[in-house]
Design an enzyme around this catalytic site. Structure first.
Site, PDB file in Angstrom:
ATOM      1  N   ASN A  12       0.844  -1.191   0.000  1.00  0.00           N
ATOM      2  CA  ASN A  12       0.000   0.000   0.000  1.00  0.00           C
ATOM      3  C   ASN A  12       0.879   1.240   0.000  1.00  0.00           C
ATOM      4  OD1 ASN A  12      -2.321   1.673   0.295  1.00  0.00           O
ATOM      5  ND2 ASN A  12      -2.004   1.743   2.504  1.00  0.00           N
ATOM      6  N   THR A  13       0.436   2.251  -0.703  1.00  0.00           N
ATOM      7  CA  THR A  13       1.124   3.542  -0.620  1.00  0.00           C
ATOM      8  C   THR A  13       0.262   4.496   0.197  1.00  0.00           C
ATOM      9  OG1 THR A  13       2.139   5.367  -1.826  1.00  0.00           O
ATOM     10  CG2 THR A  13       0.274   4.278  -2.924  1.00  0.00           C
ATOM     11  N   HIS A  14       0.906   5.122   1.188  1.00  0.00           N
ATOM     12  CA  HIS A  14       0.210   6.024   2.109  1.00  0.00           C
ATOM     13  C   HIS A  14       0.861   7.401   2.039  1.00  0.00           C
ATOM     14  CE1 HIS A  14      -1.974   7.520   5.507  1.00  0.00           C
ATOM     15  NE2 HIS A  14      -0.857   7.778   6.164  1.00  0.00           N
ATOM     16  N   GLY A  70      -2.991  -4.405  10.758  1.00  0.00           N
ATOM     17  CA  GLY A  70      -3.231  -3.114  11.400  1.00  0.00           C
ATOM     18  C   GLY A  70      -3.562  -2.025  10.388  1.00  0.00           C
TER      19      GLY A  70
END
Ligand code: GRF
Length: 205
Positions: free
Chosen positions: A112-114, A148
């Site tokens: 995932n890219t955050h 998480g």
């Protein structure tokens, strides 16, 4: 000698799909080593799905409300992704947390890219929260997804300055430019070179 088959990417999106678009442009070069084999979304009518369809890529939509329970949605999403036999699954602005069934199937290859420098500012308002806190640098984090919220092992981080006159919009856009470059660079390296994860440390040999 024949070249190895390109890695198969499934990209999950919820919005404009600019990260997806960057991946599509990168994968046009055979030397990149990967192809986007499908794009999934949790909602209809988003620009990212149109980009994918315009590029001739199969798409699917699994909206949570189309299923009797969150578990059913999670199972359906996992099944739809599995149909495309991905080597790597990329959440690129996908605004849903997946559940156990999805992670059992893809937890070893779901990234995932955050748009924040984790572990600071997890959740969906990274740039807004960073600005409100008054930090002087912000950025984006690419990581392997675990159970998480934005807590998985970090693959890479990229940093941009926060300027005195930034608004949420200007900071978000500055982060997105750096975020796209990081995503394209790291996905290419992951698929071409592989990776190891030990004690949360991700290494690309
Ligand atoms: C990215 O900045 C991502 O970090 C955030 O949403 C944005 C997605 O942008 N969660 P796009 O849909 O790829 O343009």
């Amino acid at each position: 000698m024949t070249a190895p088959a390109p890695a198969r990417l499934v990209v999950l999106i919820s919005g404009s799909g600019s990260n997806l678009q960057a991946l599509l442009e990168a994968t046009a070069d055979p030397a990149y080593g990967a192809v986007v084999v499908a794009v999934g979304a949790d909602r209809d009518g988003i620009a990212g799905l149109e980009h994918a369809a315009a590029a001739g890529i199969p798409t699917f939509v699994d909206s949570v409300k189309a299923y009797p329970s969150r578990d059913d949605w999670d199972a359906a999403l996992a099944a739809h992704v599995a149909e495309h036999r991905p080597d790597l699954v990329i959440s690129a602005g996908f605004l849903k947390l997946v559940g156990k069934q999805f992670l059992d199937a893809f937890g070893d290859r779901y990234i995932n890219t955050h748009n924040a420098l984790l572990p600071a500012f997890p959740g969906i308002h990274g740039p807004r929260d960073a600005l409100a806190y008054g930090v002087k640098v912000a950025g984006a984090t690419l990581f392997f997804v675990d159970a998480g919220v934005d807590t998985g092992p970090i693959i890479a981080q990229t940093v941009v300055p926060v300027l005195d006159d930034d608004t949420e919009e200007t900071l978000t856009e500055r982060i997105k430019v750096a975020e796209r470059a990081q995503l394209v660079d790291c996905v290419g390296r992951l698929v071409r070179e592989g990776w190891t994860i030990q004690d949360r440390k991700v290494r690309i040999p």
